[in-house]
Design a protein around this motif. Structure first.
Motif, PDB file in Angstrom:
ATOM      1  N   LYS A 214      85.396  57.934  10.828  1.00  0.00           N
ATOM      2  CA  LYS A 214      86.097  56.660  11.071  1.00  0.00           C
ATOM      3  C   LYS A 214      85.264  55.462  10.654  1.00  0.00           C
ATOM      4  O   LYS A 214      85.136  54.485  11.376  1.00  0.00           O
ATOM      5  N   THR A 215      84.688  55.556   9.474  1.00  0.00           N
ATOM      6  CA  THR A 215      83.898  54.446   8.964  1.00  0.00           C
ATOM      7  C   THR A 215      84.450  54.103   7.581  1.00  0.00           C
ATOM      8  O   THR A 215      85.483  54.641   7.172  1.00  0.00           O
ATOM      9  N   HIS A 216      83.809  53.207   6.855  1.00  0.00           N
ATOM     10  CA  HIS A 216      84.290  52.836   5.529  1.00  0.00           C
ATOM     11  C   HIS A 216      84.328  54.077   4.629  1.00  0.00           C
ATOM     12  O   HIS A 216      83.404  54.887   4.649  1.00  0.00           O
TER      13      HIS A 216
ATOM     14  N   SER B  27      81.686  57.493   4.357  1.00  0.00           N
ATOM     15  CA  SER B  27      82.131  58.642   5.136  1.00  0.00           C
ATOM     16  C   SER B  27      81.860  59.884   4.298  1.00  0.00           C
ATOM     17  O   SER B  27      82.288  59.958   3.155  1.00  0.00           O
TER      18      SER B  27
ATOM     19  N   GLN C 101      77.133  54.188   9.677  1.00  0.00           N
ATOM     20  CA  GLN C 101      77.706  53.076  10.454  1.00  0.00           C
ATOM     21  C   GLN C 101      78.782  53.583  11.424  1.00  0.00           C
ATOM     22  O   GLN C 101      79.851  53.008  11.571  1.00  0.00           O
ATOM     23  N   LEU C 102      78.470  54.709  12.096  1.00  0.00           N
ATOM     24  CA  LEU C 102      79.367  55.220  13.135  1.00  0.00           C
ATOM     25  C   LEU C 102      79.157  54.420  14.415  1.00  0.00           C
ATOM     26  O   LEU C 102      78.014  54.191  14.820  1.00  0.00           O
ATOM     27  N   THR C 103      80.263  54.019  15.035  1.00  0.00           N
ATOM     28  CA  THR C 103      80.131  53.204  16.243  1.00  0.00           C
ATOM     29  C   THR C 103      80.659  53.937  17.475  1.00  0.00           C
ATOM     30  O   THR C 103      80.848  53.352  18.523  1.00  0.00           O
TER      31      THR C 103
ATOM     32  N   GLY D 179      75.471  53.660  13.925  1.00  0.00           N
ATOM     33  CA  GLY D 179      75.792  52.309  13.473  1.00  0.00           C
ATOM     34  C   GLY D 179      74.920  51.243  14.124  1.00  0.00           C
ATOM     35  O   GLY D 179      74.179  51.503  15.071  1.00  0.00           O
TER      36      GLY D 179
ATOM     37  N   GLU E 209      80.373  44.828  16.421  1.00  0.00           N
ATOM     38  CA  GLU E 209      80.434  46.273  16.664  1.00  0.00           C
ATOM     39  C   GLU E 209      79.568  46.607  17.881  1.00  0.00           C
ATOM     40  O   GLU E 209      78.561  45.955  18.131  1.00  0.00           O
TER      41      GLU E 209
END
Ligand SMILES: *Cc1c(COP(=O)(O)O)cnc(C)c1O
Length: 417
Positions: free
Chosen positions: A157-159, A163, A203-205, A241, A247
């Motif tokens: 679920k990132t850009h 991913s 950049q996983l949040t 992330g 974020e």
């Protein structure tokens, strides 16, 4: 905690005014904080205390020798994706025995060099790579430690460009394919299966994709154990992330607590390959406003940094915070597009920023320590920026600004007359 803070109205890097650094070293200029790098690296070690682990900083996020040096002094391992990165780790004093070698296509020369140096593990991404490594190791009459990179088909679920864990990505092997490649590896004389690895994106949040991945990897560890293949270490990659805007990524401590809870008392060593979460907020990019230009419906602040210095906004539509280095109270706010001098419409650093700006003002882009300088180029024949490392009150120029001579180095015109 940030190591780039305003004291009064003036932005500081640790204990040094950013404007003083710009005056001495010019702009555009990357400034890194040693204390910030150390704190973000040590957060992993603290969170993993009591667990057998190795934190391998992902060199590609920021491969400056000074950054690698700071981390090597703390005992860091390193995750590399090329022979060039391996030489950087060595030049910075890193320990090759703590290096893991990732990437979809390692050449025979790169494999040979890494074997000579005795790296910790090769993270292989295809059966072809496995066959090639077995041959290279056979020529050297040695045994290469390997893990297979699995693609768990988890949506990070990132850009989309960052991913990497979906089945349509070029990275890794699907779990069933991996099983077959492990069996092949187990029959070979010059590789030894030691680990299992993955890296699902950047950049996983949210912790969930990491934990879903961990469950899938543990299932594979069990299936491998059933056929007599023992996995000693699990490498969960990087990807945690950071805050660029609003974020709210999980803390390193929360992420590690969850991993350790799922792992229970399994006798597995844990490896991580964090890049962004170590370097991003340990660096800023400082630039100067060259011209202010207004058209019918836009105000442009044209700065001396550009997409060749910092590609993230153009490549990933990334939002990066940009603030004046000297705050001015009561100034008139205007909505600016902050753009560089490169001849591309995609050459912007920030759009629609409410700022009070005058020609000549210094601006700082935050969160620029990862995937900043490393992605810079000489496009438009622009020399690359200087890099500075601040350590308390000390300022070290760790990469001088490129000169026009540097730009032409290695090139010739045609020699025939
Ligand atoms: C890029 C990369 C990393 C680092 O990712 P971050 O999101 O910067 O933490 C780790 N491992 C591999 C294999 C990578 O390609």
């Amino acid at each position: 905690m940030s190591y780039f803070t305003f004291r009064g109205e003036t932005l500081h890097a640790e204990d040094v005014a950013v404007s003083d650094i710009a005056a001495e070293h010019g702009t555009p200029c990357y400034i890194y904080s040693r204390a910030a790098l150390e704190a973000s690296f040590l957060a992993y070690g603290d969170a993993l205390a009591g667990t057998d682990h190795l934190v391998c900083y992902a060199v590609k996020a920021n491969s400056s020798l000074a950054v690698l040096d700071v981390l090597a002094r703390l005992g860091a391992g390193f995750d590399i994706v090329s022979g060039g990165e391996l030489e950087r780790v060595l030049a910075a004093g890193g320990d090759p025995a703590k290096v893991v070698f990732s990437g979809v296509s390692k050449t025979a020369d790169e494999m040979a060099r890494a074997l000579d140096l005795g790296i910790h593990c090769f993270n292989l991404e295809s059966e072809g790579e496995l066959e090639a490594l077995n041959c290279v190791a056979a020529e050297k009459a040695c045994v290469a430690p390997v893990s297979i990179r699995v693609n768990p088909d988890v949506d990070a679920k990132t850009h989309p460009y960052i991913s990497t864990g979906l089945k349509e990505n070029k990275f890794g092997l699907a779990i069933d394919e991996a099983l077959a490649v492990y069996q092949r590896a187990a029959q070979m004389n010059h590789v030894e299966v030691v680990g299992l690895d993955c890296h699902i994106g950047s950049q996983l949040t949210d912790i969930t994709p990491f934990i879903d991945t961990l469950h899938r990897l543990l299932e594979l560890v069990d299936r491998l154990a059933d056929i007599g293949i023992t996995i000693k270490h699990l490498d969960l990659g990087g990807g945690l992330g950071v805050t660029y805007r609003d974020e709210q990524p999980p803390s390193v401590a929360d992420y590690m607590d969850e991993v350790r809870r799922v792992l229970g008392d399994r006798p597995l060593k844990l490896l991580f390959e964090p890049g962004r979460s170590i370097a991003a907020n340990a660096g800023i990019l400082v630039m100067r406003t060259e011209y202010l230009k207004s058209t019918a419906d836009h105000h442009f602040a044209i700065v001396d940094a550009a997409m060749n210095d910092m590609l993230r906004p153009a490549l990933y539509q990334a939002w990066m915070d940009i603030q004046p280095v000297q705050r001015r109270s009561g100034g008139h706010l205007t909505t600016w597009d902050i753009v560089g001098p490169v001849c591309e419409t995609g050459d912007f650093l920030g759009k629609g920023r409410e700022l009070s700006l005058s020609q000549g003002d210094l601006l700082a882009m935050f969160g620029a320590g990862a995937y900043g300088f490393v992605m810079s180029s000489n496009y438009n024949s622009r020399p690359r920026a200087a890099e500075v490392m601040v350590d308390g009150t000390a300022v070290h120029l760790v990469r001088r600004r490129e000169t026009l001579e540097d730009l032409l180095r290695g090139e010739t015109t045609l020699t025939e007359s």
